[in-house]
Write an enzyme that holds these catalytic residues in place. Structure first.
Site, PDB file in Angstrom:
ATOM      1  N   GLY A  24       0.416  -5.044   0.736  1.00 24.87           N
ATOM      2  CA  GLY A  24      -0.608  -5.323  -0.316  1.00 24.87           C
ATOM      3  C   GLY A  24      -0.215  -5.961  -1.659  1.00 24.87           C
ATOM      4  O   GLY A  24      -0.977  -6.601  -2.351  1.00 24.87           O
TER       5      GLY A  24
ATOM      6  N   GLU B 289      -0.267  -9.629  -1.360  1.00 23.13           N
ATOM      7  CA  GLU B 289      -1.638  -9.882  -1.106  1.00 23.13           C
ATOM      8  C   GLU B 289      -2.353  -9.922  -2.588  1.00 23.13           C
ATOM      9  O   GLU B 289      -3.168 -10.747  -2.858  1.00 23.13           O
ATOM     10  CB  GLU B 289      -2.422  -9.112  -0.164  1.00 23.13           C
ATOM     11  CG  GLU B 289      -2.087  -9.248   1.091  1.00 23.13           C
ATOM     12  CD  GLU B 289      -2.603  -8.074   2.098  1.00 23.13           C
ATOM     13  OE1 GLU B 289      -2.356  -7.017   2.068  1.00 23.13           O
ATOM     14  OE2 GLU B 289      -3.389  -8.541   3.003  1.00 23.13           O
TER      15      GLU B 289
ATOM     16  N   GLU C  64       3.506  -5.345   7.381  1.00 21.74           N
ATOM     17  CA  GLU C  64       2.720  -4.380   8.262  1.00 21.74           C
ATOM     18  C   GLU C  64       2.705  -4.291   9.526  1.00 21.74           C
ATOM     19  O   GLU C  64       2.650  -3.323  10.036  1.00 21.74           O
ATOM     20  CB  GLU C  64       1.166  -4.881   7.674  1.00 21.74           C
ATOM     21  CG  GLU C  64       0.542  -4.854   6.180  1.00 21.74           C
ATOM     22  CD  GLU C  64       0.692  -5.990   5.489  1.00 21.74           C
ATOM     23  OE1 GLU C  64       1.591  -6.810   5.984  1.00 21.74           O
ATOM     24  OE2 GLU C  64       0.168  -6.084   4.423  1.00 21.74           O
TER      25      GLU C  64
ATOM     26  N   ALA D 271       0.719  -1.324  -0.093  1.00 20.24           N
ATOM     27  CA  ALA D 271       0.182  -0.014   0.071  1.00 20.24           C
ATOM     28  C   ALA D 271       0.882   1.138  -0.003  1.00 20.24           C
ATOM     29  O   ALA D 271       2.100   1.258   0.219  1.00 20.24           O
ATOM     30  CB  ALA D 271      -0.907   0.025   1.090  1.00 20.24           C
TER      31      ALA D 271
HETATM   32  N1  COA Z   1       4.417   3.368  -0.101  1.00 24.98           N
HETATM   33  C1  COA Z   1       4.908   4.542  -0.605  1.00 24.98           C
HETATM   34  N2  COA Z   1       6.252   4.684  -1.222  1.00 24.98           N
HETATM   35  C2  COA Z   1       6.853   3.831  -1.045  1.00 24.98           C
HETATM   36  C3  COA Z   1       6.704   2.328  -0.926  1.00 24.98           C
HETATM   37  C4  COA Z   1       5.290   2.126  -0.282  1.00 24.98           C
HETATM   38  N3  COA Z   1       4.995   1.145   0.055  1.00 24.98           N
HETATM   39  N4  COA Z   1       7.726   1.601  -1.202  1.00 24.98           N
HETATM   40  C5  COA Z   1       8.593   2.296  -1.793  1.00 24.98           C
HETATM   41  N5  COA Z   1       8.156   3.696  -1.733  1.00 24.98           N
HETATM   42  C6  COA Z   1       8.826   4.746  -2.528  1.00 24.98           C
HETATM   43  C7  COA Z   1       9.994   5.251  -1.468  1.00 24.98           C
HETATM   44  O1  COA Z   1       9.516   6.212  -0.448  1.00 24.98           O
HETATM   45  C8  COA Z   1      10.875   6.020  -2.331  1.00 24.98           C
HETATM   46  O2  COA Z   1      10.303   7.267  -2.934  1.00 24.98           O
HETATM   47  P1  COA Z   1      11.015   8.635  -2.868  1.00 24.98           P
HETATM   48  O3  COA Z   1      12.137   8.126  -3.903  1.00 24.98           O
HETATM   49  O4  COA Z   1      10.271   9.648  -3.235  1.00 24.98           O
HETATM   50  O5  COA Z   1      11.854   8.613  -1.518  1.00 24.98           O
HETATM   51  C9  COA Z   1      10.679   5.004  -3.774  1.00 24.98           C
HETATM   52  O6  COA Z   1       9.596   4.404  -3.484  1.00 24.98           O
HETATM   53  C10 COA Z   1      11.914   4.139  -3.743  1.00 24.98           C
HETATM   54  O7  COA Z   1      11.906   3.516  -2.543  1.00 24.98           O
HETATM   55  P2  COA Z   1      13.413   3.050  -2.022  1.00 24.98           P
HETATM   56  O8  COA Z   1      13.070   2.782  -0.558  1.00 24.98           O
HETATM   57  O9  COA Z   1      14.195   4.149  -1.974  1.00 24.98           O
HETATM   58  O10 COA Z   1      13.814   1.709  -2.832  1.00 24.98           O
HETATM   59  P3  COA Z   1      14.627   0.443  -2.380  1.00 24.98           P
HETATM   60  O11 COA Z   1      14.668  -0.223  -3.742  1.00 24.98           O
HETATM   61  O12 COA Z   1      15.921   0.835  -1.647  1.00 24.98           O
HETATM   62  O13 COA Z   1      13.746  -0.522  -1.282  1.00 24.98           O
HETATM   63  C11 COA Z   1      11.612  -1.395  -0.600  1.00 24.98           C
HETATM   64  C12 COA Z   1      12.569  -0.985  -1.825  1.00 24.98           C
HETATM   65  C13 COA Z   1      10.372  -2.069  -1.258  1.00 24.98           C
HETATM   66  C14 COA Z   1      12.472  -2.487   0.120  1.00 24.98           C
HETATM   67  C15 COA Z   1      11.443  -0.394   0.650  1.00 24.98           C
HETATM   68  O14 COA Z   1      10.877   0.668  -0.359  1.00 24.98           O
HETATM   69  C16 COA Z   1      10.445  -0.537   1.695  1.00 24.98           C
HETATM   70  O15 COA Z   1      10.642  -1.179   2.341  1.00 24.98           O
HETATM   71  N6  COA Z   1       9.096  -0.075   1.206  1.00 24.98           N
HETATM   72  C17 COA Z   1       7.998  -0.249   1.913  1.00 24.98           C
HETATM   73  C18 COA Z   1       7.519  -1.840   2.031  1.00 24.98           C
HETATM   74  C19 COA Z   1       6.403  -1.934   2.945  1.00 24.98           C
HETATM   75  O16 COA Z   1       6.529  -1.857   4.393  1.00 24.98           O
HETATM   76  N7  COA Z   1       5.127  -2.179   2.306  1.00 24.98           N
HETATM   77  C20 COA Z   1       4.014  -2.434   3.268  1.00 24.98           C
HETATM   78  C21 COA Z   1       3.213  -1.386   3.436  1.00 24.98           C
HETATM   79  S1  COA Z   1       1.698  -1.660   4.486  1.00 24.98           S
END
Ligand code: COA
Length: 259
Positions: A110, A113, A133, A66
């Site tokens: 999500g 999911e 989450e 999400a």
């Molecule tokens: N929601 C909103 N933005 C997200 C996102 C999410 N779930 N996942 C990644 N992004 C955004 C980051 O904020 C970043 O934005 P910015 O460039 O404006 O700062 C961009 O995507 C790139 O993310 P980044 O973390 O730099 O990439 P990465 O390849 O190093 O890491 C992940 C990738 C997926 C491991 C990491 O982004 C992450 O942990 N995301 C959240 C995952 C999560 O908790 N999902 C469950 C949500 S309930």
């Protein structure tokens, strides 16, 4: 129809739906969710589409969950209104044609999911899957607490949901979360070849077979077996069944029309 956050390509009876926000790791914001539901509605109606493949743009993420930015702004009442509307995970799970998740990177929250709501999950070796989450003080809200234990068993589902640990693709395949594991550079070709093989079958039989197997997730064995018999008779009454049997006996490829 043009979408802001999706790309849709249709070839050889297979539609590939690509969630296209790579700069946000294809996170599910309100627009992606709405457009996915609209795209599924459109694809359900199209006779030239028998199978749908879902994937994410770029080489980093399938869907990183999400959109966490939206969580930060939303009040609980607004969240309740969101949950009361048409839910993309539910629509995907109920979609009448077979669906295949092509997991090309992070499938988190999500995103995991969405993969769970598909019928078959194919992943590249660099994919990573998890339900993180809990780290945000939340729990899965797109069906994960229910679909995950049905797929990987109670203990593994609990481990994933309560730890928030992210699994690599090898481990995900070992516990049954990924059905087919392939090298990253073979992911697209392997997934499309699989989808085309499904798409060669009778649309009537595909729909009924999907319905029958999905019933196993919801019904006791005796009710599921009775449901299977009903669907078998329905398939038996189809023109496609007549064609399939005739083609076998005449040693030729069948021409299914979806009737
Ligand atoms: N929601 C909103 N933005 C997200 C996102 C999410 N779930 N996942 C990644 N992004 C955004 C980051 O904020 C970043 O934005 P910015 O460039 O404006 O700062 C961009 O995507 C790139 O993310 P980044 O973390 O730099 O990439 P990465 O390849 O190093 O890491 C992940 C990738 C997926 C491991 C990491 O982004 C992450 O942990 N995301 C959240 C995952 C999560 O908790 N999902 C469950 C949500 S309930």
């Amino acid at each position: 129809m043009a979408y802001e956050t999706l790309r849709m390509e249709v070839e050889e009876r297979v539609a590939v739906l690509t969630i296209d926000r790579p700069e946000k790791r294809n996170a599910l914001n309100a627009t992606v969710r709405r457009e996915l539901v609209e795209a599924l509605d459109a694809l359900a109606e199209r006779d030239d589409v028998r199978v749908v493949v879902l994937t994410g743009a770029g080489d980093k993420a399938f869907v990183a969950g999400a959109d966490i930015g939206e969580f930060a702004e939303r009040t609980p009442l607004e969240q309740r209104a969101v949950l009361a509307g048409r839910r993309v995970h539910r629509e995907l799970a109920a979609f009448p044609k077979p669906t295949v998740a092509m997991i090309n990177g992070y499938a988190l929250g999500g995103g995991c999911e969405l993969a769970l709501a598909c019928d078959i999950r194919v992943a590249g070796r660099s994919a990573k899957l998890g339900q993180p989450e809990i780290r945000l003080g939340l729990l899965p809200g797109g069906g994960g607490t229910q679909r995950l234990p049905r797929l990987v068993g109670f203990g593994q589902a609990m481990r994933m949901v309560l730890t928030g640990d992210i699994l690599d693709a090898d481990e995900a395949a070992r516990i049954g979360l990924v059905d087919l594991l392939v090298d990253d550079d073979a992911l697209r070709a392997t997934t499309l070849a699989l989808a085309r093989r499904l798409g060669a079958h009778s649309p009537v039989a595909l729909r009924l077979a999907k319905d029958a197997v999905r019933a196993a997730l919801e019904t006791p064995l005796s009710a599921g077996l009775a449901h299977e018999q009903e669907l078998f008779v329905t398939a038996f009454a189809s023109e496609d069944r007549t064609e399939g049997v005739a083609a076998f006996l005449e040693k030729r490829d069948p021409e299914f029309r979806g009737r």
